[in-house]
Motif scaffolding. Structure first.
Motif, PDB file in Angstrom:
ATOM      1  N   GLN A 265      -4.261   4.706  -4.261  1.00 54.12           N
ATOM      2  CA  GLN A 265      -2.939   4.927  -3.772  1.00 54.12           C
ATOM      3  C   GLN A 265      -2.380   4.400  -2.724  1.00 54.12           C
ATOM      4  O   GLN A 265      -1.274   4.053  -2.487  1.00 54.12           O
ATOM      5  CB  GLN A 265      -2.576   6.376  -3.769  1.00 54.12           C
ATOM      6  CG  GLN A 265      -2.726   7.274  -5.171  1.00 54.12           C
ATOM      7  CD  GLN A 265      -2.778   8.560  -5.231  1.00 54.12           C
ATOM      8  OE1 GLN A 265      -2.030   9.219  -4.486  1.00 54.12           O
ATOM      9  NE2 GLN A 265      -3.314   9.015  -6.215  1.00 54.12           N
ATOM     10  N   ASP A 268      -1.984   0.729  -3.694  1.00 56.56           N
ATOM     11  CA  ASP A 268      -0.918   0.872  -4.641  1.00 56.56           C
ATOM     12  C   ASP A 268       0.378   0.832  -3.644  1.00 56.56           C
ATOM     13  O   ASP A 268       1.331   0.172  -4.222  1.00 56.56           O
ATOM     14  CB  ASP A 268      -1.033   1.922  -5.396  1.00 56.56           C
ATOM     15  CG  ASP A 268      -0.104   1.842  -6.517  1.00 56.56           C
ATOM     16  OD1 ASP A 268       0.042   1.008  -7.439  1.00 56.56           O
ATOM     17  OD2 ASP A 268       0.424   3.180  -6.849  1.00 56.56           O
ATOM     18  N   ALA A 269       0.255   1.816  -2.588  1.00 54.59           N
ATOM     19  CA  ALA A 269       1.493   1.764  -1.838  1.00 54.59           C
ATOM     20  C   ALA A 269       1.835   0.318  -0.716  1.00 54.59           C
ATOM     21  O   ALA A 269       2.595   0.297  -0.122  1.00 54.59           O
ATOM     22  CB  ALA A 269       1.403   2.655  -0.695  1.00 54.59           C
ATOM     23  N   GLY A 270       0.796  -0.521  -0.953  1.00 55.18           N
ATOM     24  CA  GLY A 270       1.278  -1.735  -0.486  1.00 55.18           C
ATOM     25  C   GLY A 270       0.415  -1.733   0.905  1.00 55.18           C
ATOM     26  O   GLY A 270       0.750  -2.915   1.601  1.00 55.18           O
TER      27      GLY A 270
ATOM     28  N   ASN B  30       9.801   9.264  -3.375  1.00 53.67           N
ATOM     29  CA  ASN B  30       8.224   9.359  -3.792  1.00 53.67           C
ATOM     30  C   ASN B  30       7.956  10.419  -4.401  1.00 53.67           C
ATOM     31  O   ASN B  30       6.875  10.770  -5.284  1.00 53.67           O
ATOM     32  CB  ASN B  30       7.309   9.037  -2.680  1.00 53.67           C
ATOM     33  CG  ASN B  30       7.019   7.828  -2.346  1.00 53.67           C
ATOM     34  OD1 ASN B  30       6.430   6.874  -2.929  1.00 53.67           O
ATOM     35  ND2 ASN B  30       7.786   7.288  -1.251  1.00 53.67           N
ATOM     36  N   SER B 147       1.896  -3.660 -10.660  1.00 50.99           N
ATOM     37  CA  SER B 147       1.374  -3.309  -9.237  1.00 50.99           C
ATOM     38  C   SER B 147       2.687  -3.565  -8.471  1.00 50.99           C
ATOM     39  O   SER B 147       3.584  -4.157  -8.919  1.00 50.99           O
ATOM     40  CB  SER B 147       0.241  -4.010  -8.988  1.00 50.99           C
ATOM     41  OG  SER B 147       0.576  -5.612  -9.076  1.00 50.99           O
ATOM     42  N   GLY B 148       2.452  -3.257  -7.047  1.00 51.39           N
ATOM     43  CA  GLY B 148       3.612  -3.436  -6.217  1.00 51.39           C
ATOM     44  C   GLY B 148       4.506  -2.419  -6.133  1.00 51.39           C
ATOM     45  O   GLY B 148       4.442  -1.524  -6.707  1.00 51.39           O
ATOM     46  N   ASN B 149       5.489  -2.575  -5.393  1.00 46.81           N
ATOM     47  CA  ASN B 149       6.389  -1.669  -4.871  1.00 46.81           C
ATOM     48  C   ASN B 149       7.829  -1.871  -5.140  1.00 46.81           C
ATOM     49  O   ASN B 149       8.216  -3.255  -4.912  1.00 46.81           O
ATOM     50  CB  ASN B 149       6.269  -1.320  -3.467  1.00 46.81           C
ATOM     51  CG  ASN B 149       5.036  -0.222  -3.214  1.00 46.81           C
ATOM     52  OD1 ASN B 149       5.133   0.767  -3.513  1.00 46.81           O
ATOM     53  ND2 ASN B 149       4.028  -1.042  -3.004  1.00 46.81           N
ATOM     54  N   SER B 165       5.976   2.988  -5.704  1.00 47.05           N
ATOM     55  CA  SER B 165       5.417   2.139  -6.550  1.00 47.05           C
ATOM     56  C   SER B 165       5.758   1.868  -7.829  1.00 47.05           C
ATOM     57  O   SER B 165       6.041   3.182  -8.424  1.00 47.05           O
ATOM     58  CB  SER B 165       3.971   2.170  -6.298  1.00 47.05           C
ATOM     59  OG  SER B 165       3.515   3.339  -7.178  1.00 47.05           O
ATOM     60  N   TYR B 166       5.690   0.806  -8.439  1.00 45.73           N
ATOM     61  CA  TYR B 166       6.115   0.666  -9.874  1.00 45.73           C
ATOM     62  C   TYR B 166       5.121   1.553 -10.800  1.00 45.73           C
ATOM     63  O   TYR B 166       5.854   1.686 -11.854  1.00 45.73           O
ATOM     64  CB  TYR B 166       5.706  -0.996 -10.416  1.00 45.73           C
ATOM     65  CG  TYR B 166       6.758  -1.846  -9.884  1.00 45.73           C
ATOM     66  CD1 TYR B 166       8.344  -1.502 -10.013  1.00 45.73           C
ATOM     67  CD2 TYR B 166       6.733  -2.685  -8.836  1.00 45.73           C
ATOM     68  CE1 TYR B 166       9.316  -2.370  -9.416  1.00 45.73           C
ATOM     69  CE2 TYR B 166       7.762  -3.664  -8.367  1.00 45.73           C
ATOM     70  CZ  TYR B 166       8.901  -3.451  -8.607  1.00 45.73           C
ATOM     71  OH  TYR B 166       9.996  -4.233  -8.086  1.00 45.73           O
ATOM     72  N   TYR B 167       3.898   1.773 -10.500  1.00 47.75           N
ATOM     73  CA  TYR B 167       3.118   2.350 -11.359  1.00 47.75           C
ATOM     74  C   TYR B 167       3.672   3.968 -11.565  1.00 47.75           C
ATOM     75  O   TYR B 167       3.804   4.620 -12.643  1.00 47.75           O
ATOM     76  CB  TYR B 167       1.660   2.358 -10.579  1.00 47.75           C
ATOM     77  CG  TYR B 167       0.864   2.838 -11.925  1.00 47.75           C
ATOM     78  CD1 TYR B 167       0.477   1.962 -12.765  1.00 47.75           C
ATOM     79  CD2 TYR B 167       0.415   3.975 -12.022  1.00 47.75           C
ATOM     80  CE1 TYR B 167      -0.530   2.297 -14.061  1.00 47.75           C
ATOM     81  CE2 TYR B 167      -0.407   4.747 -13.174  1.00 47.75           C
ATOM     82  CZ  TYR B 167      -0.831   3.692 -14.091  1.00 47.75           C
ATOM     83  OH  TYR B 167      -1.441   4.139 -14.997  1.00 47.75           O
ATOM     84  N   ARG B 168       4.196   4.427 -10.165  1.00 48.18           N
ATOM     85  CA  ARG B 168       4.716   5.784 -10.421  1.00 48.18           C
ATOM     86  C   ARG B 168       5.769   5.793 -11.231  1.00 48.18           C
ATOM     87  O   ARG B 168       6.169   6.793 -11.723  1.00 48.18           O
ATOM     88  CB  ARG B 168       4.938   6.353  -8.755  1.00 48.18           C
ATOM     89  CG  ARG B 168       3.802   6.177  -7.735  1.00 48.18           C
ATOM     90  CD  ARG B 168       3.315   7.606  -7.656  1.00 48.18           C
ATOM     91  NE  ARG B 168       2.240   7.555  -6.894  1.00 48.18           N
ATOM     92  CZ  ARG B 168       1.338   8.738  -6.677  1.00 48.18           C
ATOM     93  NH1 ARG B 168       1.627   9.799  -7.515  1.00 48.18           N
ATOM     94  NH2 ARG B 168       0.355   8.639  -5.944  1.00 48.18           N
TER      95      ARG B 168
END
Lengths: 456, 316
Positions: A265, A268-270, B30, B147-149, B165-168
Motif C-alpha cells: 500500500q 500503491d500510495a505513490g 481514502n 496503478s497510480g493515484n 489510489s486507482y486500485y482502491r
C-alpha cells in the motif's frame, strides 16, 4: 395446530441468541485449542536412550507463518545432528551415540498455551531443554515457568532487550546488535527526520523507544510515531500521516501479515524508496517473497543474517535447507538463529557427555555459556556473562530479486548488551556464577563500549 | 501537572495537535477505500446471513478461497487479475454449493449447530489450504493498468494532498457493481422472488411448487461466490495466507449487523458508517484506538437498536 407462521430458517432466533451462541462457540474454541496440539515424537529410529528436547513453535494461528519456518530450521538442524551431516559432520550420529528425540508441541499462537505447554514439556515429557517461542509475548508467558522449574529455553529471536534470565539463552539480536548501528546509518544516509511505525505490542513499542533515544542522541528527531493493531492489513491512515509529515525515512517495526500489506500500500500510495526509504527490523526474505520483490526494492532491513551472506557455511545452509524444504523457500535471519542455537545446544550436550556428566539444567547451562559455532552468518559465541549471543550487525538493501545487498556489516560478531546504553547507561546483565540465580542485573555506571568477538 | 491529565484530555490534545483540514479531507477520501473493502466482504454475508439467516462463520474462508483461486490461476497460467475474478466466483460458489448440500442443508432451523459446523468448517478449510499450499504467504500481482493515484487536490508546490489510489477506487466500483447486481437479482428477477418467498415462508413456497432445496443451494452458493470475488479483488492489495479470512470475518459481521440484516442497502450504510468513522477517528487519534471506539459504538448500537440501522418493520 398453532404452528408459528415463520419458517425455521427465518425467524427461529434473535440477535441476542446469536450473541449468546457466539460466546459459547468462542468458549468451545478455547477448549478445542487446549486439547489440540498433540505431542508428536516422529517415527524415525532413535536408537537407545535418546535425549528428549522440546520444540515449541506455533504451526497454526496468526504467527504460524514465521514460527513454522523456525520449526523447519530447527528440524533441519536436529536431523543433521542425528544423521551426522551438515555442520555436525565428523561428530558421529547423534550426541556421543545418543540421538535427539524431539517432542513437538503446537501452542496455536496463543500466549496462554505457551505457558501450559512449556509446563507439560518439562513436567510430563521431562525434556532436558526447550527450543522455541517467537514473539516477546510468548517468551514473557513462559519465562516464569522456566524460572520456577529451573529449566532451559533457547530463544532464537531478535527482541527488545531489558531482560536477563539464567534460564534463557538468547540467540537472536539484542538491541545493540540491530538498532545501535542502523539508526546512525539512517541519520547519515537519509536524513535526521524519522517516522516510526510498528505493530501495537511490546517489541515494536520498546524497540521504537530505544531507536527514538538513539536518533535523538545522534541529533535527529522523530516526526511521527504510529502503531497498528497486530495483524492489521489496512494502512491508509498511517500512510497518509507519513505523507503529511514528509520524513526522511520510515522506521518500521511492523510484524507478520501486516508487513506485505504495508509495503504494497506504501508503493500503491505513490511513495518511492528514493523519496522516503523504509528501514525495517522484522522484514525478512520471507516477507519480501510474500509481497513480491518489486514492492521492497530499494528499502532496507537491519539484521544479523541475510540469505546473501557470503560464507561457505551459509552456502551449505541455504543449499541443505532448499533440498529439504523445496527450491522456492528462502532462508532468513530468525531461521538462521533457530538453526544455530540447536547446534549450540548439541555442542553443549556433547561436551557434557564427553566429560562423563549427566545432562540436566545445571550442566547444560554451564556447558552452553561460552560455546562458539561457525554459523551461516559467521563465527558466533554465547556470552558467558549474560547468556545472549555475539552476533554480526548488518544492513541489507533489498534488490529486484528479493535478496539483500549487504551495505553495512560489522567486522566481527558484536558483544550483546541487553539494555540500550542510551536509555540505561551502564546497566547490563552479568551472571556471577554458572548456577547462580540471584539478581544478575548490574549497574556499572560506565559507558559500555562496543566489543567485537576476537577470532581465535 | 502532566501526571494528572486524564486520558481523554490527553487524547483530545493529541488530536488537536495533528489536525489539518486538507489532511482530514484526504483521510475521508481514502476512507472510501476502507468502505469498498467492507462492502465487498459484507455483501456475501448479507446474502447468507441477511437473506438466508445462516450464521456462516466460514465466510472469511470463502474470501480466502477466492484469493487462493486468483493466486493459483495467476501462477499457473499467468492470468490477469481481472480475468481470475469470474473463476474465483465460480469455484467458491461451487464449494459453497457442496457445503450447503453436505452440511448446511441438514441444519436449517438449528442456529447453534450451524454456527459450530461452519466454525469447524473454517478450521478445516484453513487446514486443507495449509496442507496444499503450506503456511507460506503468497502474493498476487496487481494489474499494471490499475496503478497510480487519482489526484483531487494539490498544494502550492504541486504535490498531491488529496489523492486516492486507482486500485482502491476499483475495489469500490466492483463492490457497488456487485451490490447493484445482487439487488437486481433479488428484487427484480423471478429467481429473487423465489429466494425471498422461500426464506419468508418455506412451506407456502413449497406448496406453490418452488423447489426450495434448489433455491437454498443457489442462494448460499451465490453468497459464497461473492465472498470469493472479494478475496480475488483484495488479494493484490495484501498478501494471501490461510488465516487471512479471519481478519475480514469480524468486519463483515459488523458491517452487516450495523446496517440491518434484512436489506441490502443496510450493507452499504454499515460499510460507509464504519469505514468513514474508522478513518476519521484513526486520523485524529490512532488506528488501534479507532478500532476500539468503533467496536464499542457498534455494541451500543446493537444494544439499543438490535435490528440495525436499516430494517424492514415487521408486524408482531
Amino acid at each position: 395446530m398453532n404452528k408459528p407462521n415463520r419458517s425455521p430458517i427465518f425467524g427461529g432466533y434473535s440477535r441476542r441468541k446469536f450473541i449468546k451462541y457466539g460466546s459459547l462457540a468462542v468458549g468451545t474454541g478455547i477448549l478445542a485449542a487446549c486439547s489440540g496440539g498433540a505431542t508428536s515424537t516422529g517415527d524415525e529410529d532413535l536408537g537407545e536412550n535418546p535425549i528428549k528436547v522440546g520444540v515449541m513453535y506455533s504451526t497454526t494461528g496468526t504467527i504460524a507463518i514465521v514460527e513454522k519456518s523456525l520449526q523447519d530450521a530447527t528440524f533441519l538442524a536436529l536431523e543433521q545432528i542425528n544423521t551426522n551431516t551438515g555442520p555436525w559432520e565428523g561428530n558421529g550420529e547423534g550426541i556421543e551415540g545418543r540421538k535427539i528425540q524431539k517432542v513437538v508441541v503446537n501452542p496455536d499462537s496463543n500466549w496462554d498455551l505457551y505457558n501450559q505447554m512449556s509446563k507439560r514439556l518439562i513436567d510430563e515429557d521431562q525434556v532436558v531443554c526447550v527450543l522455541g517461542c517467537y514473539t516477546s509475548a510468548s517468551r514473557k508467558s513462559v519465562l516464569p515457568v522456566f524460572e520456577e522449574k529451573d529449566s532451559i529455553l533457547y530463544y532464537p529471536v531478535y527482541y527488545e532487550g531489558n531482560e536477563c534470565s539464567s534460564n534463557v539463552f538468547y540467540t537472536g539480536a539484542a538491541p545493540n546488535q540491530q538498532i545501535t548501528d542502523s539508526i546512525p546509518y539512517c541519520y547519515e544516509n537519509f536524513g535526521p527526520r524519522g517516522f516510526f511505525i510498528g505493530s501495537d505490542y511490546i517489541y515494536p513499542k520498546e524497540s521504537n523507544r530505544i531507536a527514538k533515544a538513539e536518533l535523538e542522541t545522534a541529533g535527529g528527531t522523530v516526526v511521527g510515531d504510529e502503531y497498528a493493531a497486530l495483524g492489521t492489513t489496512e494502512f491508509i491512515t498511517i500512510i497518509n500521516k507519513i505523507k503529511q509529515a514528509k520524513p526522511d525515512f520510515v522506521l518500521s517495526n511492523l510484524v507478520g501479515d501486516s508487513i506485505p500489506a504495508f509495503y504494497r500500500q506504501y508503493k500503491d500510495a505513490g511513495i518511492t524508496a528514493d523519496q522516503i526509504p523504509i528501514m525495517a527490523y522484522p522484514t525478512t526474505e520471507e516477507e519480501i517473497q510474500a509481497m513480491g520483490p518489486e514492492y521492497a526494492e530499494g528499502h532496507y532491513t537491519s539484521f544479523n543474517y541475510f540469505q546473501t551472506v557470503d560464507t561457505p557455511e551459509n552456502k551449505a545452509f541455504v543449499q541443505q535447507f532448499k533440498e529439504k524444504f523445496g527450491d522456492s523457500r528462502v532462508t532468513n535471519g530468525v531461521m538462521e538463529a533457530a538453526y544455530l542455537q540447536t547446534f549450540f545446544m548439541a555442542q553443549a550436550m556433547q561436551k557434557i557427555l564427553k566429560e562423563g556428566g549427566e545432562i540436566n539444567t545445571k550442566t547444560l547451562r554451564e556447558a552452553t555459556r561460552g560455546q562458539t559455532f561457525n554459523a551461516p552468518q559467521g563465527l558466533v559465541k554465547i556470552d558467558p556473562e549474560n547468556y545472549h549471543t555475539y552476533l554480526y550487525s548488518r544492513i541489507g538493501k533489498w534488490g529486484s530479486d528479493g535478496q539483500a545487498e549487504i551495505v553495512f556489516s560489522t567486522p566481527a560478531a558484536v558483544k550483546p548488551i541487553p539494555w540500550s546504553q542510551v536509555l540505561y547507561k551502564g546497566r547490563t546483565c552479568v551472571h556471577g556464577s554458572p548456577d547462580g540465580r540471584e539478581n544478575p542485573i548490574k549497574e556499572t555506571g560506565k559507558d559500555l563500549e562496543t566489543k567485537y568477538l576476537e577470532k581465535t | 501537572m502532566y501526571f494528572y491529565l486524564s486520558p481523554v484530555y490527553y487524547l483530545a490534545q493529541e488530536a488537536a495537535e495533528g489536525f489539518s483540514v486538507v489532511a482530514l479531507a484526504n483521510q475521508l477520501v481514502n476512507g472510501i477505500g476502507i468502505v469498498g473493502i467492507l462492502l465487498l466482504t459484507g455483501l456475501g454475508l448479507a446474502i447468507t446471513f441477511g437473506v438466508m439467516r445462516i450464521i456462516n462463520l466460514a465466510h472469511g474462508e470463502f474470501i480466502m478461497l477466492g484469493a487462493y483461486t486468483t493466486f493459483v490461476l495467476q501462477s499457473a497460467f499467468n492470468l490477469d487479475l481481472l480475468l481470475t475474478i469470474p473463476f474465483a466466483f465460480i469455484i467458491t460458489a461451487a464449494i459453497g454449493a457442496l457445503v450447503e448440500i453436505s452440511i448446511i442443508r441438514r441444519l436449517y432451523g438449528r442456529p447453534l449447530e450451524t454456527l459450530l459446523a461452519t466454525w469447524g468448517l473454517s478450521i478445516v478449510l484453513q487446514g486443507v489450504i495449509k496442507l496444499i499450499f503450506t503456511a507460506q504467504l503468497k502474493y498476487v500481482r496487481s494489474p499494471s493498468y490499475i496503478s497510480g493515484n487519482l489526484t483531487l487536490l494539490k498544494d502550492a508546490q504541486g504535490t498531491p494532498t488529496v489523492a486516492i489510489s486507482y486500485y482502491r477506487l476499483f475495489i469500490v466500483i466492483v463492490a457497488l457493481a456487485l451490490l447493484a447486481l445482487t439487488g437486481y437479482l433479488l428484487y427484480r428477477t423471478n429467481l429473487g422472488r423465489q429466494v425471498r418467498a422461500v426464506t419468508q415462508n418455506r412451506s407456502m413456497a413449497q406448496c406453490l411448487g418452488v423447489n426450495t432445496s434448489l433455491v437454498d443451494m443457489a442462494t448460499f452458493a451465490y453468497g459464497c461466490g461473492l465472498a470469493g470475488v472479494a478475496g480475488a479483488v483484495i488479494s493484490s492489495l495484501k498478501s494471501v495466507a490461510p488465516p487471512m479470512g479471519q481478519d475480514y470475518l469480524v468486519d463483515a459481521w459488523m458491517t452487516v449487523v450495523t446496517g440491518g440484516v434484512d436489506r441490502l442497502v443496510g450493507v452499504l450504510a454499515g460499510a460507509f458508517l464504519i469505514g468513514e468513522s474508522n478513518a476519521t477517528i484513526a486520523y485524529l487519534l490512532n488506528d488501534p484506538t479507532a478500532r476500539v471506539i468503533v467496536l464499542f459504538a457498534v455494541i451500543i448500537l446493537i444494544r439499543y437498536k438490535p435490528e440495525g440501522l436499516f430494517s424492514i418493520q415487521k408486524r408482531g
